[in-house]
Design an enzyme around this catalytic site. Sequence first.
Site, PDB file in Angstrom:
ATOM      1  N   GLY A  21       0.833  -1.205   0.000  1.00 13.35           N
ATOM      2  CA  GLY A  21       0.000   0.000   0.000  1.00 13.35           C
ATOM      3  C   GLY A  21       0.858   1.241   0.000  1.00 13.35           C
ATOM      4  O   GLY A  21       2.032   1.211   0.383  1.00 13.35           O
ATOM      5  N   SER A  22       0.257   2.339  -0.431  1.00 14.82           N
ATOM      6  CA  SER A  22       0.992   3.599  -0.481  1.00 14.82           C
ATOM      7  C   SER A  22       0.003   4.747  -0.345  1.00 14.82           C
ATOM      8  O   SER A  22      -1.119   4.678  -0.849  1.00 14.82           O
ATOM      9  CB  SER A  22       1.747   3.718  -1.807  1.00 14.82           C
ATOM     10  OG  SER A  22       2.536   4.880  -1.841  1.00 14.82           O
ATOM     11  N   GLY A  23       0.415   5.783   0.374  1.00 14.59           N
ATOM     12  CA  GLY A  23      -0.412   6.968   0.552  1.00 14.59           C
ATOM     13  C   GLY A  23       0.409   8.212   0.345  1.00 14.59           C
ATOM     14  O   GLY A  23       1.563   8.156  -0.084  1.00 14.59           O
ATOM     15  N   ALA A  24      -0.205   9.351   0.664  1.00 16.43           N
ATOM     16  CA  ALA A  24       0.466  10.624   0.447  1.00 16.43           C
ATOM     17  C   ALA A  24       1.718  10.753   1.305  1.00 16.43           C
ATOM     18  O   ALA A  24       2.695  11.372   0.893  1.00 16.43           O
ATOM     19  CB  ALA A  24      -0.498  11.774   0.741  1.00 16.43           C
ATOM     20  N   TYR A  25       1.692  10.180   2.502  1.00 17.20           N
ATOM     21  CA  TYR A  25       2.799  10.374   3.432  1.00 17.20           C
ATOM     22  C   TYR A  25       3.381   9.073   3.962  1.00 17.20           C
ATOM     23  O   TYR A  25       4.159   9.084   4.907  1.00 17.20           O
ATOM     24  CB  TYR A  25       2.326  11.233   4.620  1.00 17.20           C
ATOM     25  CG  TYR A  25       1.754  12.555   4.190  1.00 17.20           C
ATOM     26  CD1 TYR A  25       2.587  13.585   3.756  1.00 17.20           C
ATOM     27  CD2 TYR A  25       0.377  12.766   4.173  1.00 17.20           C
ATOM     28  CE1 TYR A  25       2.067  14.792   3.333  1.00 17.20           C
ATOM     29  CE2 TYR A  25      -0.153  13.972   3.748  1.00 17.20           C
ATOM     30  CZ  TYR A  25       0.700  14.987   3.331  1.00 17.20           C
ATOM     31  OH  TYR A  25       0.179  16.178   2.906  1.00 17.20           O
ATOM     32  N   ASP A  34      -9.945  10.930  10.788  1.00 19.67           N
ATOM     33  CA  ASP A  34      -9.997  10.371   9.435  1.00 19.67           C
ATOM     34  C   ASP A  34     -10.697   9.013   9.456  1.00 19.67           C
ATOM     35  O   ASP A  34     -10.222   8.044   8.874  1.00 19.67           O
ATOM     36  CB  ASP A  34      -8.600  10.243   8.839  1.00 19.67           C
ATOM     37  CG  ASP A  34      -8.632  10.023   7.318  1.00 19.67           C
ATOM     38  OD1 ASP A  34      -9.680  10.300   6.705  1.00 19.67           O
ATOM     39  OD2 ASP A  34      -7.612   9.589   6.761  1.00 19.67           O
ATOM     40  N   LYS A  81       5.020   0.107   8.299  1.00 19.32           N
ATOM     41  CA  LYS A  81       4.523   1.376   7.762  1.00 19.32           C
ATOM     42  C   LYS A  81       5.623   2.419   7.843  1.00 19.32           C
ATOM     43  O   LYS A  81       6.003   2.856   8.926  1.00 19.32           O
ATOM     44  CB  LYS A  81       3.281   1.838   8.532  1.00 19.32           C
ATOM     45  CG  LYS A  81       2.651   3.112   7.980  1.00 19.32           C
ATOM     46  CD  LYS A  81       1.343   3.435   8.686  1.00 19.32           C
ATOM     47  CE  LYS A  81       0.680   4.667   8.085  1.00 19.32           C
ATOM     48  NZ  LYS A  81      -0.623   4.976   8.743  1.00 19.32           N
ATOM     49  N   ASP A  92       4.300   4.560   3.075  1.00 23.43           N
ATOM     50  CA  ASP A  92       4.272   3.324   2.300  1.00 23.43           C
ATOM     51  C   ASP A  92       4.161   2.176   3.286  1.00 23.43           C
ATOM     52  O   ASP A  92       4.741   2.225   4.380  1.00 23.43           O
ATOM     53  CB  ASP A  92       5.543   3.176   1.462  1.00 23.43           C
ATOM     54  CG  ASP A  92       5.665   4.265   0.407  1.00 23.43           C
ATOM     55  OD1 ASP A  92       4.795   4.321  -0.473  1.00 23.43           O
ATOM     56  OD2 ASP A  92       6.629   5.052   0.474  1.00 23.43           O
ATOM     57  N   VAL A  93       3.429   1.142   2.894  1.00 25.33           N
ATOM     58  CA  VAL A  93       3.206   0.004   3.783  1.00 25.33           C
ATOM     59  C   VAL A  93       3.735  -1.262   3.109  1.00 25.33           C
ATOM     60  O   VAL A  93       3.466  -1.502   1.925  1.00 25.33           O
ATOM     61  CB  VAL A  93       1.713  -0.168   4.133  1.00 25.33           C
ATOM     62  CG1 VAL A  93       1.534  -1.333   5.108  1.00 25.33           C
ATOM     63  CG2 VAL A  93       1.160   1.120   4.736  1.00 25.33           C
TER      64      VAL A  93
END
Length: 477
Positions: free
Chosen positions: A29-33, A143, A51, A35-36
């Site tokens: 997984g990956s997000g704005a801030y 969130d 994470k 990576d997993v």
Amino acid sequence: MESPTSSKSWSIYGRKEITTKYDIQGKIGSGAYSDVYRAHRKSDGCIVALKEIHDYQSAFREIEALQTLQNCPNIVVLHEFFWREDEDAVLVLEYLKTDLASLIREAKKNWNGGISSGEIKRWMIQILHGVDACHRNSIAHRDLKPSNLLISDNGVLKLADFGQARILLEPGFVASAEDLEHDERNAASQGQLSTLQQPEVIIKDSNEQACVNQEQDMLTKEELFRNLVEQKAKAAATEDTDKDSNNPDGDNSCLATCTASEIEDDILKGSDTYEPDEGGDDTYGPLTSCVGTRWFRAPELLYGSTNYGVEVDLWSLGCIFAELFSLEPLFPGTSDIDQLSRIFNVLGNLTEETFPGCSNLPDYNMISFSNIENPVGLEACLPNHSPDEILIVKKLLCFDPASRATAMELLHDKYLSKEPLPVPTSELRIPLTKCDADEGSPGNWFDYRETGSDSDFDEFDGVNVMKTNSGFSVRFD
């Protein structure tokens, strides 16, 4: 799986303090801030999630929140973490392979009749226990959404992704014997009583590297951790902001930030913007309204409030519960303006009668909508659902934050104790894996994280922009 030589993964693969303990199996997984990665713990074969967080504030908040909540059965477990002064923080979390978003999608596609009432009640109870644990410790998650509610193989739901969480007050909650007994019973019923491994902090400066664990003095660990954060804070003192959905925070609300560039550059360049009190609420800097994910964002945030509490999570819960019933997002706005419009079309206009003090919200006098005389109501959004089911959503989707039911109040709500009763956790249907949204489908999960601009003004019949003493105002007809 991603190659270890990938440009985005070289950092974690090259950190020996991590690779000596974990076999990294690839990015999941990956997000704005962040990576997993999925990883295998060498000592016992346990599968974990690593994470890697690229923003120091998000890392600090997530670590502190998870440490505070480490004994709560419905909060994701933080096993340990690694943090060097010159590296990103890496959190070692329990691995949970699916989430509530995937469950809703699976139910919509393959479960005739959707999610049963007994299952919905069990999911609600678990979510409410997690949220109640946060709020009793003065932690606002900020969130909450289905994709941040992870699910284990045996049906235990856990709140995750605390990168936007804030401790609004110093954690002063001390669990009573009754609370502890209740939590133990709840954990035992879910088969989740376990011994937690205390986090490990690795801090390295130019002279030495220090490893601190639970066997050493707790005060020493806290001093080292705080020292690290202070160093990072000094380096980023000019950008002491909350992080949101790929948007820089600045000092503006979502409306002021996102709609400004779409109206008229010359007007807006000279306009004043709302600035929150620089005194802030604590050592973490001032609150911001640009937090969370648009579809689940409370109206006070959409209107720019920086003076809010845990009640913003309760609004999000109302949206999540409605989605459990209907298998569709309740307010899938394409922008902040559209988000407000969808809310008002269902619930009516935001006024002093429905939310005393709303006229003091930073953007209330900047953005206005035509009067909606006949809002459709939640009943129209949840057809074929009982009055009790609609009522529990109504108790959360109140314009006035003070009127929203707390998580503990809802745990004692008669709806959850009426027939059909909540099913045992072991009887919950669970997707085999976390599924991605269908490509091209409207309102898919990837759209939850907005791109930072509101460009939908042409969706409305009339848009009037007027200069005011404080800048400008926008009216949507």
